[in-house]
Design an enzyme around this catalytic site. Sequence first.
Site, PDB file in Angstrom:
ATOM      1  N   ARG A 172       0.853  -1.183   0.000  1.00 39.57           N
ATOM      2  CA  ARG A 172       0.000   0.000   0.000  1.00 39.57           C
ATOM      3  C   ARG A 172       0.892   1.238   0.000  1.00 39.57           C
ATOM      4  NH1 ARG A 172      -1.070   2.189   4.841  1.00 39.57           N
ATOM      5  NH2 ARG A 172       0.579   1.562   6.239  1.00 39.57           N
ATOM      6  N   ARG A 176      -3.194  10.398   2.008  1.00 36.91           N
ATOM      7  CA  ARG A 176      -3.911  11.057   3.093  1.00 36.91           C
ATOM      8  C   ARG A 176      -4.679  12.244   2.520  1.00 36.91           C
ATOM      9  NH1 ARG A 176       0.292  12.383   7.618  1.00 36.91           N
ATOM     10  NH2 ARG A 176       0.389  10.158   8.053  1.00 36.91           N
ATOM     11  N   ARG A 249      19.644  -5.517   1.499  1.00 33.07           N
ATOM     12  CA  ARG A 249      20.022  -4.319   0.747  1.00 33.07           C
ATOM     13  C   ARG A 249      20.878  -3.489   1.687  1.00 33.07           C
ATOM     14  NH1 ARG A 249      20.354  -3.514  -4.314  1.00 33.07           N
ATOM     15  NH2 ARG A 249      20.040  -1.257  -4.110  1.00 33.07           N
ATOM     16  N   ARG A 280      18.441  10.079  -0.650  1.00 29.64           N
ATOM     17  CA  ARG A 280      18.030  11.107   0.305  1.00 29.64           C
ATOM     18  C   ARG A 280      19.243  11.912   0.753  1.00 29.64           C
ATOM     19  NH1 ARG A 280      14.756   8.475   5.277  1.00 29.64           N
ATOM     20  NH2 ARG A 280      16.802   7.778   5.924  1.00 29.64           N
ATOM     21  N   GLU A 300      22.578   9.563   1.039  1.00 29.73           N
ATOM     22  CA  GLU A 300      22.365   8.111   1.142  1.00 29.73           C
ATOM     23  C   GLU A 300      22.267   7.488  -0.247  1.00 29.73           C
ATOM     24  OE1 GLU A 300      19.789   8.148   5.302  1.00 29.73           O
ATOM     25  OE2 GLU A 300      19.059   7.007   3.575  1.00 29.73           O
ATOM     26  N   TYR A 348      12.985  -6.700   9.513  1.00 28.19           N
ATOM     27  CA  TYR A 348      13.053  -5.267   9.750  1.00 28.19           C
ATOM     28  C   TYR A 348      12.242  -4.955  11.009  1.00 28.19           C
ATOM     29  CZ  TYR A 348      12.889  -0.317   9.638  1.00 28.19           C
ATOM     30  OH  TYR A 348      13.031   0.985  10.011  1.00 28.19           O
ATOM     31  N   ASP A 350      11.332  -1.812  13.653  1.00 25.92           N
ATOM     32  CA  ASP A 350      11.487  -0.447  14.124  1.00 25.92           C
ATOM     33  C   ASP A 350      11.977  -0.495  15.571  1.00 25.92           C
ATOM     34  OD1 ASP A 350      10.987   1.351  12.061  1.00 25.92           O
ATOM     35  OD2 ASP A 350       8.818   1.053  12.203  1.00 25.92           O
TER      36      ASP A 350
END
Length: 367
Positions: A172, A176, A249, A280, A300, A348, A350
């Site tokens: 997804r 917003r 990666r 970035r 980056e 991954y 957080d």
Amino acid sequence: MKQYDYLIVGAGLFGAVFAQEARRAGKRCLVIDRRSHIAGNIYTEQVEGINVHRYGAHIFHTNSKEVWDYVGRFATFNRYTNSPIANYHGEIYNMPFNMNTFNRMWGVVTPAEAKAEIERQRAAAGITEPKNLEEQAISLVGTDIYEKLVKGYTSKQWGRPCDQLPAFIIKRLPVRFTYDNNYFNALYQGIPNGGYTAMVEGMLEGTEVRLGVDYLQEKESLDALADRVVYTGPIDAYFGYRLGALEYRSVRFETEVLDTDNYQGNAVVNYTDAETPYTRIIEHKHFEFGTQPKTVISREYSAEWKVGDEPYYPVNDDKNGALYAQYRALADGEKNVLFGGRLGEYRYYDMDKVIESALEAVRKELG
Ligand SMILES: Cc1cc2nc3c(=O)[nH]c(=O)nc-3n(C[C@H](O)[C@H](O)[C@H](O)COP(=O)(O)OP(=O)(O)OC[C@H]3O[C@@H](n4cnc5c(N)ncnc54)[C@H](O)[C@@H]3O)c2cc1C
């Protein structure tokens, strides 16, 4: 009796939270890390008085009051809110895609107008069953947003054109229909004043830490020191890559001190065109509203990974999932070792999730 109850391999967030809780429960812990510093990938170091996130920008965000209160014991968090911007050939767009983005892109003002435009573009593309990432993205957000804000960035991230990437990578794309630039939908968000290293230092206070020690090179003698091992390094490395290497990666950072007090006016700027080689630029001082006379930026670059490089993002496809399951089965046979954290579990995580996971592991462990 051995000298320690726990040998904790890795002074990152998982290891530090585990050590803090085990020590509070009266356990004797030794934490080791092969790096020359604590804090793992959330390590921040001072350059020109600015806390630089050496392994990539880290913004703390969580919906868990328990985790928020937990980190609050070790640091005071500022009011930083992540509102990245996208630079497409000099055109600036707000992220995540929201009414500010749509207004800049099409001049629309109301949510109804924005929805109608996205719908018109989706219908015109006529994609019913997306066969690749390009088709998936267009079917979610239409052609313009895909072309300017998704295509170049994603192909740089993965090192391949979007029509050669599988659709599942983008399940997804958050869209917003409000004028809200706050990237995270989390209840709590911020950056620890003074940087993450100080926070982890607080977690490790009172625990013996040895740096520059590679567990896998001295496994036998280190194992002899403790009853149990908490291993937060790569799971495949633990088993000598005997079934093959799990893929990642990687990211390469080019960090520079600039003789200006404000380079880009925002902590995070994504370069979404395909021509700019980096993905970035992070301007670290803006995470803490810094007023230093100089600034530090990191460009980056997304990078291929090979064994020996810094692993950043696990590749969660079927092949690597199956290989991890095999390593997991081997790990289950190591009765004295607990595998945890982003590398030990090949996922991954957080920061808030890694804290939750370490708290759960230590509770289970200590009963
Ligand atoms: C680029 C990037 C950006 C991110 N940004 C965010 C963000 O904005 N917000 C967020 O919530 N999360 C973010 N994360 C996730 C965050 O980095 C992780 O949640 C966190 O670092 C996981 O901590 P850990 O202890 O599991 O792993 P690590 O921090 O990797 O710690 C593991 C430690 O084990 C050590 N080690 C490994 N092998 C050995 C060995 N053989 N001997 C001794 N030591 C060893 C390593 O040196 C390392 O210090 C980001 C991740 C990446 C890759």
